[in-house]
Motif scaffolding. Structure first.
Motif, PDB file in Angstrom:
ATOM      1  N   THR A 363       0.757  -1.182  -0.024  1.00  0.00           N
ATOM      2  CA  THR A 363      -0.059  -0.149   0.125  1.00  0.00           C
ATOM      3  C   THR A 363       0.844   1.274   0.150  1.00  0.00           C
ATOM      4  O   THR A 363       0.513   2.170  -0.945  1.00  0.00           O
ATOM      5  CB  THR A 363      -0.865  -0.129   1.263  1.00  0.00           C
ATOM      6  N   PHE A 364       1.791   1.191   0.776  1.00  0.00           N
ATOM      7  CA  PHE A 364       2.714   2.482   0.952  1.00  0.00           C
ATOM      8  C   PHE A 364       3.755   2.565   0.377  1.00  0.00           C
ATOM      9  O   PHE A 364       4.689   3.722   0.362  1.00  0.00           O
ATOM     10  CB  PHE A 364       2.823   2.874   2.457  1.00  0.00           C
ATOM     11  N   GLY A 365       4.417   1.370   0.035  1.00  0.00           N
ATOM     12  CA  GLY A 365       5.902   1.492  -0.450  1.00  0.00           C
ATOM     13  C   GLY A 365       6.915   1.104   0.594  1.00  0.00           C
ATOM     14  O   GLY A 365       6.750   1.325   1.954  1.00  0.00           O
ATOM     15  N   GLU A 366       8.002   0.681   0.353  1.00  0.00           N
ATOM     16  CA  GLU A 366       9.238   0.258   1.273  1.00  0.00           C
ATOM     17  C   GLU A 366       9.835   1.266   1.974  1.00  0.00           C
ATOM     18  O   GLU A 366       9.735   1.273   2.970  1.00  0.00           O
ATOM     19  CB  GLU A 366      10.248  -0.412   0.195  1.00  0.00           C
ATOM     20  N   HIS A 367      10.051   2.615   1.510  1.00  0.00           N
ATOM     21  CA  HIS A 367      10.722   3.535   2.020  1.00  0.00           C
ATOM     22  C   HIS A 367       9.683   4.162   3.345  1.00  0.00           C
ATOM     23  O   HIS A 367      10.259   4.435   4.308  1.00  0.00           O
ATOM     24  CB  HIS A 367      11.278   4.961   1.233  1.00  0.00           C
ATOM     25  N   TYR A 368       8.517   4.221   2.954  1.00  0.00           N
ATOM     26  CA  TYR A 368       7.425   4.666   3.830  1.00  0.00           C
ATOM     27  C   TYR A 368       7.307   3.763   5.054  1.00  0.00           C
ATOM     28  O   TYR A 368       7.418   4.277   6.182  1.00  0.00           O
ATOM     29  CB  TYR A 368       6.043   5.157   3.151  1.00  0.00           C
ATOM     30  N   CYS A 369       7.371   2.392   4.847  1.00  0.00           N
ATOM     31  CA  CYS A 369       7.202   1.391   5.848  1.00  0.00           C
ATOM     32  C   CYS A 369       8.348   1.492   6.702  1.00  0.00           C
ATOM     33  O   CYS A 369       8.316   1.356   7.960  1.00  0.00           O
ATOM     34  CB  CYS A 369       6.751   0.026   5.384  1.00  0.00           C
ATOM     35  N   GLU A 370       9.703   1.911   6.006  1.00  0.00           N
ATOM     36  CA  GLU A 370      10.859   2.049   6.822  1.00  0.00           C
ATOM     37  C   GLU A 370      11.005   3.001   7.925  1.00  0.00           C
ATOM     38  O   GLU A 370      11.105   2.999   8.877  1.00  0.00           O
ATOM     39  CB  GLU A 370      12.140   1.933   6.020  1.00  0.00           C
ATOM     40  N   ALA A 375       9.906   4.714  13.631  1.00  0.00           N
ATOM     41  CA  ALA A 375       8.948   5.342  14.555  1.00  0.00           C
ATOM     42  C   ALA A 375       8.568   4.479  15.699  1.00  0.00           C
ATOM     43  O   ALA A 375       8.506   4.679  16.932  1.00  0.00           O
ATOM     44  CB  ALA A 375       7.740   6.060  13.929  1.00  0.00           C
ATOM     45  N   LEU A 376       8.410   3.228  15.098  1.00  0.00           N
ATOM     46  CA  LEU A 376       7.972   2.079  15.888  1.00  0.00           C
ATOM     47  C   LEU A 376       9.050   1.797  16.947  1.00  0.00           C
ATOM     48  O   LEU A 376       8.889   1.679  18.134  1.00  0.00           O
ATOM     49  CB  LEU A 376       7.507   0.826  15.381  1.00  0.00           C
ATOM     50  N   ILE A 416       1.247  -3.397  22.590  1.00  0.00           N
ATOM     51  CA  ILE A 416       0.834  -4.042  21.267  1.00  0.00           C
ATOM     52  C   ILE A 416      -0.079  -3.421  20.439  1.00  0.00           C
ATOM     53  O   ILE A 416      -0.315  -3.786  19.110  1.00  0.00           O
ATOM     54  CB  ILE A 416       0.458  -5.476  21.640  1.00  0.00           C
ATOM     55  N   ASP A 417      -0.743  -2.292  20.836  1.00  0.00           N
ATOM     56  CA  ASP A 417      -1.521  -1.437  20.002  1.00  0.00           C
ATOM     57  C   ASP A 417      -0.851  -0.146  19.625  1.00  0.00           C
ATOM     58  O   ASP A 417      -0.840   0.627  20.432  1.00  0.00           O
ATOM     59  CB  ASP A 417      -2.947  -1.504  20.275  1.00  0.00           C
ATOM     60  N   GLN A 418      -0.164  -0.068  18.491  1.00  0.00           N
ATOM     61  CA  GLN A 418       0.731   1.425  18.380  1.00  0.00           C
ATOM     62  C   GLN A 418      -0.068   2.258  17.503  1.00  0.00           C
ATOM     63  O   GLN A 418      -0.805   1.917  16.512  1.00  0.00           O
ATOM     64  CB  GLN A 418       1.955   0.951  17.641  1.00  0.00           C
ATOM     65  N   ARG A 419       0.069   3.567  18.045  1.00  0.00           N
ATOM     66  CA  ARG A 419      -0.627   4.602  17.261  1.00  0.00           C
ATOM     67  C   ARG A 419       0.435   5.567  16.995  1.00  0.00           C
ATOM     68  O   ARG A 419       1.139   6.357  17.448  1.00  0.00           O
ATOM     69  CB  ARG A 419      -1.726   5.182  18.201  1.00  0.00           C
ATOM     70  N   LEU A 420       0.807   5.718  15.738  1.00  0.00           N
ATOM     71  CA  LEU A 420       1.777   6.435  15.060  1.00  0.00           C
ATOM     72  C   LEU A 420       1.386   7.471  13.754  1.00  0.00           C
ATOM     73  O   LEU A 420       0.536   7.163  13.323  1.00  0.00           O
ATOM     74  CB  LEU A 420       2.750   5.744  14.272  1.00  0.00           C
ATOM     75  N   THR A 421       1.979   8.622  14.142  1.00  0.00           N
ATOM     76  CA  THR A 421       1.579   9.753  13.039  1.00  0.00           C
ATOM     77  C   THR A 421       2.874   9.924  11.981  1.00  0.00           C
ATOM     78  O   THR A 421       4.141   9.961  12.608  1.00  0.00           O
ATOM     79  CB  THR A 421       1.471  10.760  13.665  1.00  0.00           C
ATOM     80  N   LEU A 422       2.832   9.696  10.877  1.00  0.00           N
ATOM     81  CA  LEU A 422       3.661   9.753   9.899  1.00  0.00           C
ATOM     82  C   LEU A 422       3.267  10.640   8.648  1.00  0.00           C
ATOM     83  O   LEU A 422       2.104  10.179   8.077  1.00  0.00           O
ATOM     84  CB  LEU A 422       4.285   8.634   9.273  1.00  0.00           C
ATOM     85  N   ASN A 423       3.819  11.821   8.314  1.00  0.00           N
ATOM     86  CA  ASN A 423       3.362  12.619   7.230  1.00  0.00           C
ATOM     87  C   ASN A 423       1.830  13.218   7.403  1.00  0.00           C
ATOM     88  O   ASN A 423       0.959  13.134   6.460  1.00  0.00           O
ATOM     89  CB  ASN A 423       3.361  11.755   5.833  1.00  0.00           C
ATOM     90  N   ASN A 424       1.366  13.441   8.634  1.00  0.00           N
ATOM     91  CA  ASN A 424       0.164  13.821   9.208  1.00  0.00           C
ATOM     92  C   ASN A 424      -0.913  12.695   8.695  1.00  0.00           C
ATOM     93  O   ASN A 424      -1.905  13.189   8.958  1.00  0.00           O
ATOM     94  CB  ASN A 424      -0.183  14.953   8.194  1.00  0.00           C
ATOM     95  N   THR A 425      -0.391  11.595   8.874  1.00  0.00           N
ATOM     96  CA  THR A 425      -1.315  10.253   8.650  1.00  0.00           C
ATOM     97  C   THR A 425      -1.273   9.516  10.048  1.00  0.00           C
ATOM     98  O   THR A 425      -0.147   9.139  10.247  1.00  0.00           O
ATOM     99  CB  THR A 425      -1.099   9.644   7.560  1.00  0.00           C
TER     100      THR A 425
END
Length: 736
Positions: A363-370, A375-376, A416-425
């Motif tokens: 969905t998001f691509g390799e670099h975005y997931c990295e 962040a995780l 175990i339920d992580q809430r992360l914000t990346l690029n305002n998402t």
């Protein structure tokens, strides 16, 4: 700078010009039309200025042969259903578990989405992507294959580099104990003191990066009058009189020797761009001999700085994840190997897996997931600030910690339920955690500890659990299954399997109407392995065809013996639906029947309802081949599957067998009674014979008789018997 630039090649070495090597992509597909479309769609694909070469296989065996001869296949486009409905999955399992190939990218394609559920298949068989054939348009196919070629290239280069780097690093460790820059520098200073015999004064080493020397340079090591200044900046020391000398040595990138002090310069520009300035100050005048010794020593230790810097860099490459800058799998294995029994008693290992990571990558691509994983990792460090964390897989982390820092169940459930914000998402990551108490594995090797830990996490995923604790039973279960599999291979080779026959009886007359052949396994030591253990194992290991053929062979032999004894009674044998998809199995059984000369009506083939209905369109023509020879076709365990009435009406079958689970509760609840009555009604409507399985009480017998079911098998009438005992039993029946 690339690693290659660290090496010098002799001027007379030659490089031969070679043609561009294509990327190898293997298509495993028995639909030749679809395979041709794949070849056409990929023929103009170019990745990193290299074309793609398509290798093709139309069966699992052909694919296995190609894979064995081509170690550089980057991507496999693998059809789920070929000769058998799980052929593709078994090939994937073989690639990962038997061949140990974790780099090749496996893309599962299917024209039958329901055959293998996406999430279960990807988790169990380590599949990288799963696509429906109808969704793989040309552009999508190019994107998917290109992405996985790049991933394979990265993994292959990393695996090769790490193998070489680990060897270099470990060899360097055995040669010298001074691989740490600080300890190396301290040793250098001590040796300088000893060589020139400094009694008053001292030595200090500054380290800095950048082209210009400045007062911000930090003390790396110090001795004598400068002891205690480690980590301080030059500006904090009273060394202004030497500052011009430091600048001069840095500019000239050379040593300055004097009678009361000398300034030594070292650097490692090709490795880490670091520079070192060493001030040697003696209140006693240095003799020419001292200066000469110091000059020679300086030339020798220059290579030492380079070696230490190189070891440091290699260690970083070998034991650090270059994307997340965390420790990696190699580091964790090294740490586990180095742990003493006492340390294991006080330690735990926790495996953290990011669920649905493959879907995120698509969905998001390799670099975005990295970036998400980075962040995780920061969040995990926030929960475990003092503990050691390593990335052990694409979406897997391992945390090595002391039992004293264990999280409460409440905090762990929150983690175990992580809430992360990346690029305002906002992204919500769901984690699966496996906890392993290392006190349970004090005698287990590091690699096995990690494998058991990952198996435990995978077990949690299969069971739908978010948190699971390792238990010794997990290891015992894995070990026992492996040993049993080895014994199963030997049992097939040594013909340790035999059949027993269970009578099917007319409940009104008590006379036998036929038999079911049941396969049994008795090991040479007399141990009997129950079917519910060895049959699932044989199916998983791809050995079920051997067992089914053996059962059919012995059933034909038994039918001939009964006929010679004067009993023309049919015997049924079981066939897994995966084998009915396999042309070799069908051909083998039909040939055996033909060679035996046995009348087809003396044989009956049984298939389970759930499998028959799942593969109805493929199975039915095969069943017709058997019925055309006069064989009966029984649908076993009827009522437990999800039969379509339309399929039942046209199913190439002669008999429906009511599953034992419904017979067990006859008269106890309406649901079971209704199922039995429905099956009897189906039999009457469509002309099927009906056999009740597992009848054990007179109450069950009478209930069935009252509802028009007259044939059954079960312990109420007779237990399974050898062929010789069956003949004796039949003779007894005739006299009663």
């Amino acid at each position: 700078m690339s690693e290659l630039e660290l090496f010098h090649f002799s001027e007379n070495s030659t490089v031969k010009k070679t043609t561009v090597t294509p990327w190898k992509v293997l298509s495993v597909e028995d639909d030749l039309t679809y395979q041709a479309s794949l070849i056409y769609s990929l023929q103009d694909l170019v990745v990193y200025e290299r074309p793609v070469e398509i290798l093709t296989a139309n069966s699992v065996s052909e694919a296995a042969d190609i894979i064995s001869r081509n170690s550089d296949i980057s991507v496999i486009l693998l059809d789920v259903v070929m000769e058998e409905d799980d052929a593709g999955l078994r090939l994937a399992s073989t690639i990962r578990e038997v061949l140990g190939n974790s780099a090749v990218r496996i893309i599962l394609v299917t024209g039958q989405p329901g055959m293998a559920p996406r999430h279960e298949v990807m988790a169990k068989y380590d599949i990288d992507e799963y696509w429906n054939k109808s969704d793989l348009a040309r552009d999508t196919l190019h994107t998917v294959v290109s992405s996985h070629i790049r991933t394979w290239r990265y993994l292959s280069e990393l695996i090769q580099a790490k193998q070489g780097l680990q060897m270099v690093v470990d060899a360097a460790r055995s040669i010298s104990s001074k691989q740490n820059l600080v300890s190396f520098t301290e040793t250098v200073l001590n040796e300088i003191e000893r060589i020139i015999g400094i009694k008053q004064g001292g030595i200090v080493c500054f380290a800095y990066q950048g082209k210009q020397f400045s007062s911000n340079a930090r003390v790396l090591a110090a001795s004598g009058a400068y002891s205690g200044s480690t980590h301080k900046a030059l500006s904090e020391l009273n060394l202004d009189e030497y500052y011009p000398g430091f600048v001069c040595a840095a500019e000239k990138r050379g040593h300055l020797f004097g009678t009361d002090s000398s300034i030594l310069y070292f650097d490692t520009p090709n490795i880490d761009q670091k520079h070192y300035i060493v001030l040697v100050h003696s209140r006693e005048r240095l003799t020419d001999g001292h200066i000469n010794l110091l000059q020679v020593f300086s030339e020798n230790i220059s290579s030492g700085f380079t070696a230490v810097a190189l070891v440091s860099r290699l260690t970083n490459l070998a034991y650090k994840d270059q994307v997340l800058k965390s420790y990696n799998r190699n580091w964790l294995l090294r740490e586990l190997s180095a742990m003493t029994k006492e340390e294991k008693l006080e330690s735990r290992l926790m495996i953290v897996v990011v669920n649905d990571f493959t879907g995120m990558m698509v969905t998001f691509g390799e670099h975005y997931c990295e970036d998400l994983l980075t962040a995780l990792l920061l969040n995990i460090h926030g929960v475990y600030p003092k503990d050691l964390i390593a990335r052990t897989g694409d979406c897997t982390f391992a945390i090595l910690f002391n039992k004293k820092s264990i999280l409460t169940e409440e905090k762990l459930s929150h983690m175990i339920d992580q809430r992360l914000t990346l690029n305002n998402t906002i992204h919500r990551l769901r984690l699966t955690v496996a906890r392993i108490d290392l006190s349970l594995l004090t005698e287990v090797k590091a690699e096995q500890i990690l494998q058991l830990s990952e198996s435990t996490a995978n077990m949690a995923h299969i069971k739908g659990q978010r948190i699971i604790d390792y238990e010794p039973e997990i290891m015992r279960s894995i070990t026992a299954s492996h040993h049993l599999l080895m014994d199963l291979h030997a049992a097939i080779d040594n013909h340790e399997f035999f059949i027993v026959l269970q009578p099917k009886v007319n409940m009104r007359s008590g006379k036998a109407t036929g038999f079911e052949a049941l396969l049994r396994w008795q090991k040479p030591d007399g141990q009997v392995i129950p079917p519910d253990r060895f049959i699932p194992l044989a199916e998983t290991a791809g050995l079920i065809s051997h067992l089914d053929i053996e059962a059919a062979k012995q059933t034909i032999e038994a039918a001939i013996l009964l006929q010679k004894a004067g009993f023309d009674l049919p015997i049924s044998f079981n066939a897994s639906c995966s084998n009915l998809h396999h042309k070799d199995y069908v051909r083998t059984v039909l040939d055996m029947i033909g060679r035996s000369g046995l009348d087809g009506h003396l044989l009956d083939i049984e298939v389970t309802e759930s499998q028959a209905m799942l593969s109805y369109e493929q199975i039915n023509p095969t069943l017709k081949q058997f019925s055309d020879l006069g064989l009966g076709v029984s649908i076993d365990d009827f009522g437990t599957g999800y039969s379509s009435l339309a399929h039942v009406a046209y199913l190439e079958a002669t008999t429906l067998k009511i599953d034992k689970s419904f017979i067990d509760h006859l008269g106890e609840n309406d649901a079971g009674n209704h199922v039995v009555e429905m099956i009897l009604h189906l039999g009457e409507q469509f002309g099927f014979a009906v056999v009740a399985e597992g009848v054990e009480t007179e109450l069950q017998r009478q209930y069935l008789l009252n509802r028009g079911c007259y044939v059954a098998q079960g312990y109420l009438f007779a237990r399974p018997m050898s062929v010789s005992k069956v003949i004796d039993w039949l003779n007894t029946q005739q006299t009663t």
